[in-house]
Design an enzyme around this catalytic site. Structure first.
Site, mmCIF file in Angstrom:
data_model
loop_
_atom_site.group_PDB
_atom_site.id
_atom_site.type_symbol
_atom_site.label_atom_id
_atom_site.label_comp_id
_atom_site.label_asym_id
_atom_site.label_seq_id
_atom_site.Cartn_x
_atom_site.Cartn_y
_atom_site.Cartn_z
ATOM 1 N N SER A 25 13.456 14.549 -44.360
ATOM 2 C CA SER A 25 13.778 14.685 -45.777
ATOM 3 C C SER A 25 12.522 14.367 -46.576
ATOM 4 O O SER A 25 11.465 14.064 -46.014
ATOM 5 C CB SER A 25 14.904 13.722 -46.175
ATOM 6 O OG SER A 25 14.466 12.376 -46.068
ATOM 7 N N LYS A 26 12.637 14.420 -47.883
ATOM 8 C CA LYS A 26 11.474 14.194 -48.741
ATOM 9 C C LYS A 26 10.861 12.818 -48.540
ATOM 10 O O LYS A 26 9.668 12.615 -48.757
ATOM 11 C CB LYS A 26 11.864 14.386 -50.212
ATOM 12 C CG LYS A 26 12.189 15.829 -50.574
ATOM 13 C CD LYS A 26 12.547 15.968 -52.040
ATOM 14 C CE LYS A 26 12.846 17.426 -52.394
ATOM 15 N NZ LYS A 26 13.219 17.575 -53.823
ATOM 16 N N ARG A 27 11.682 11.855 -48.119
ATOM 17 C CA ARG A 27 11.152 10.491 -47.951
ATOM 18 C C ARG A 27 10.132 10.402 -46.818
ATOM 19 O O ARG A 27 9.363 9.442 -46.733
ATOM 20 C CB ARG A 27 12.291 9.498 -47.702
ATOM 21 C CG ARG A 27 12.968 9.636 -46.352
ATOM 22 C CD ARG A 27 14.038 8.562 -46.151
ATOM 23 N NE ARG A 27 14.694 8.706 -44.873
ATOM 24 C CZ ARG A 27 15.715 9.507 -44.628
ATOM 25 N NH1 ARG A 27 16.186 10.267 -45.613
ATOM 26 N NH2 ARG A 27 16.262 9.573 -43.431
ATOM 27 N N HIS A 28 10.138 11.399 -45.927
ATOM 28 C CA HIS A 28 9.193 11.395 -44.816
ATOM 29 C C HIS A 28 7.850 12.028 -45.190
ATOM 30 O O HIS A 28 6.939 12.086 -44.361
ATOM 31 C CB HIS A 28 9.783 12.138 -43.610
ATOM 32 C CG HIS A 28 10.974 11.450 -43.002
ATOM 33 N ND1 HIS A 28 12.259 11.918 -43.163
ATOM 34 C CD2 HIS A 28 11.068 10.322 -42.266
ATOM 35 C CE1 HIS A 28 13.090 11.112 -42.527
ATOM 36 N NE2 HIS A 28 12.401 10.142 -41.986
ATOM 37 N N GLY A 29 7.737 12.530 -46.412
ATOM 38 C CA GLY A 29 6.483 13.164 -46.824
ATOM 39 C C GLY A 29 6.507 14.658 -46.601
ATOM 40 O O GLY A 29 7.535 15.313 -46.764
#
Length: 462
Positions: free
Chosen positions: A237-241
């Site tokens: 997801s976006k939290r992983h970059g």
């Protein structure tokens, strides 16, 4: 059997790295089997499909050098063919017109859910329409008995009871084909023999196989890839970059490194060799793909990229390095700066993990005189060291040969003459030459700067 694979992205956004790996595995298998690798753009979602997304997907595939065979198939343009197949299915009795209203469908769905089965329309058994002009959808006459078997090449046999498969909508009330129908018709017409895709589509296989069978077509073989997770083991997801291929490109990774890394996310040929995609073709086996999700490992990716940075053609790497610096700084480099970078690449590429890292390693070459020294560099410029640096300037100015080996020998000889070790000369000299920026060993640093520039930088400090 002549193998045909396909990559079929939906152009509703960028090319995700999971999609890139799917395309890569399709490419590898087709090349391994001497078959064809086709590209289909599934643009039937007209509200979300955009030309910009199509361009981004094609750009990403081009960057990865995953060249498809033949022309691109655009799914939306094939809607007349999809409707034609639906009419044939109605004639065969394997599909039917359903006149149930949305409210009636909801009642049917709730009843089916309560009974632990899939939805069955009353119109499948010949119930008359409520009126001659009543709106309708066309549904698949789902199988009633037995089970649907997907002999998946990765997941193993996946069996779903026929009673758990809906009377799927094939044609909407507005006449537009659904995804399930379009995929089946396109795969058949394109001659696809193997469908290699993410295992988020695993349940779709059980719904698509009956559509193939309803037309008397042989379904392709399916191979559902495990998903890629982040380093924390959770779905990307976006939290992983970075997730998009173009983001990894902008972060300074080489396409051959991305291919080499992505193919090892799930596929294990039984050794730790770092392979190009061309080298992997002869070894690629679907049976070697694991069932468990793969985890991104950024340190491993950096290591793989560093490997390919070392192997990369110097002229190509110099071009990419110039582009990286000009994009970062927003200004073009002079021809002399470009020449300096080109000379430095063969040396510096062995120390860099990514293109921005290579740009940092080469920053000392582009610094303007007089250099701005960082605090640590300033602390080395004591008066007694400046006197020693003045003597070193005289020594270096007299050197007849300006190359790494000769300069390294000159520095050792100077240290001996001074009665000190190189450790009492090197840090201060490096500070004078780079201002504190990273650089290779001192002989190489002096050579890369050139006689005139190196002596001028030393002179500035004394």
């Amino acid at each position: 059997m002549s193998v045909v694979t396909r990559f079929a992205p939906s152009p509703t956004g960028y090319l995700h790295i999971g999609g890139a790996r799917t395309a890569l595995f399709n490419w590898l298998f087709a090349r391994r089997m001497g078959g064809k690798y086709l590209l289909r753009i599934e643009d039937t979602d007209r509200a979300r499909s955009t030309d910009a997304a199509i361009a981004a997907i094609l750009d990403g595939l081009d960057w990865l050098d995953l060249e498809h065979d033949g022309e691109i198939t655009y799914q939306f343009a094939r809607a007349p063919r999809h409707r034609e197949v639906v009419e044939e299915m109605i004639q065969r009795g394997t599909a039917f017109r359903c006149y149930a209203t949305p409210e009636e469908v909801e009642v049917l769905r709730n009843a089916a859910h309560a009974e632990g089965r899939a939805i069955r329309s009353p119109y499948r058994d010949g119930k008359a329409p409520p009126s001659p002009d009543a709106p309708f959808v066309v549904r698949l006459r789902a199988p009633d008995e037995g089970e649907v078997l997907n002999a998946d090449l990765i997941q193993g046999d996946v069996r779903i009871k026929a009673r758990d498969i809906d009377d799927l909508v094939l044609l909407r009330a507005d006449g537009n084909p659904t995804y399930m129908l379009s995929v089946v018709v396109d795969d058949h017409d394109m001659g696809v023999t193997h469908v290699i895709r993410g295992d988020d589509h695993l349940t779709n296989a059980a719904r698509q196989i009956p559509i193939f069978q309803a037309m008397g077509w042989t379904p392709p073989l399916f191979a559902h890839l495990p998903l890629i997770h982040g380093e924390d083991g959770k779905k990307l997801s976006k939290r992983h970059g970075a997730q998009a291929v173009h983001e990894w490109r902008d972060m300074g990774y080489l396409p051959e490194a991305m291919n080499a890394y992505l193919m090892r996310l799930g596929w294990s040929p039984g050794h730790d060799d770092i392979l190009t995609k061309e080298e992997a073709v002869a070894q690629f086996e679907i049976g070697q793909i694991g069932k468990a999700p793969s985890r991104l490992d950024f340190k491993k990716l950096d290591s793989v990229n560093a490997h390919f940075m070392t192997l990369a053609d110097d002229a190509r790497l110099a071009y990419l390095l110039v582009d990286t610096i000009e994009t970062r700084d927003g200004a073009p480099l002079s021809s002399s700066a470009r020449d300096a970078l080109a000379r430095a690449v063969p040396v510096l590429k062995k120390r860099a993990k990514t293109l921005p890292d290579l740009a940092d390693q080469s920053a000392f070459l582009l610094a303007n005189r007089p250099l701005t020294l960082d605090e640590k560099a300033k602390s080395l410029m004591k008066d007694d060291f400046k006197e020693r640096l003045r003597r070193l300037h005289t020594k270096l100015a007299a050197e007849p040969v300006w190359d790494n080996a000769a300069l390294g020998s000159a520095l050792k000889a100077f240290a001996t003459d001074e009665g000190v070790g190189l450790g009492q000369i090197g840090p201060g000299l490096r500070a004078a030459l780079t201002g504190g920026s990273p650089s290779p060993d001192l002989g190489q640093t002096l050579e890369l700067l050139g006689r005139e520039e190196a002596l001028a930088r030393i002179a500035d400090q004394v």
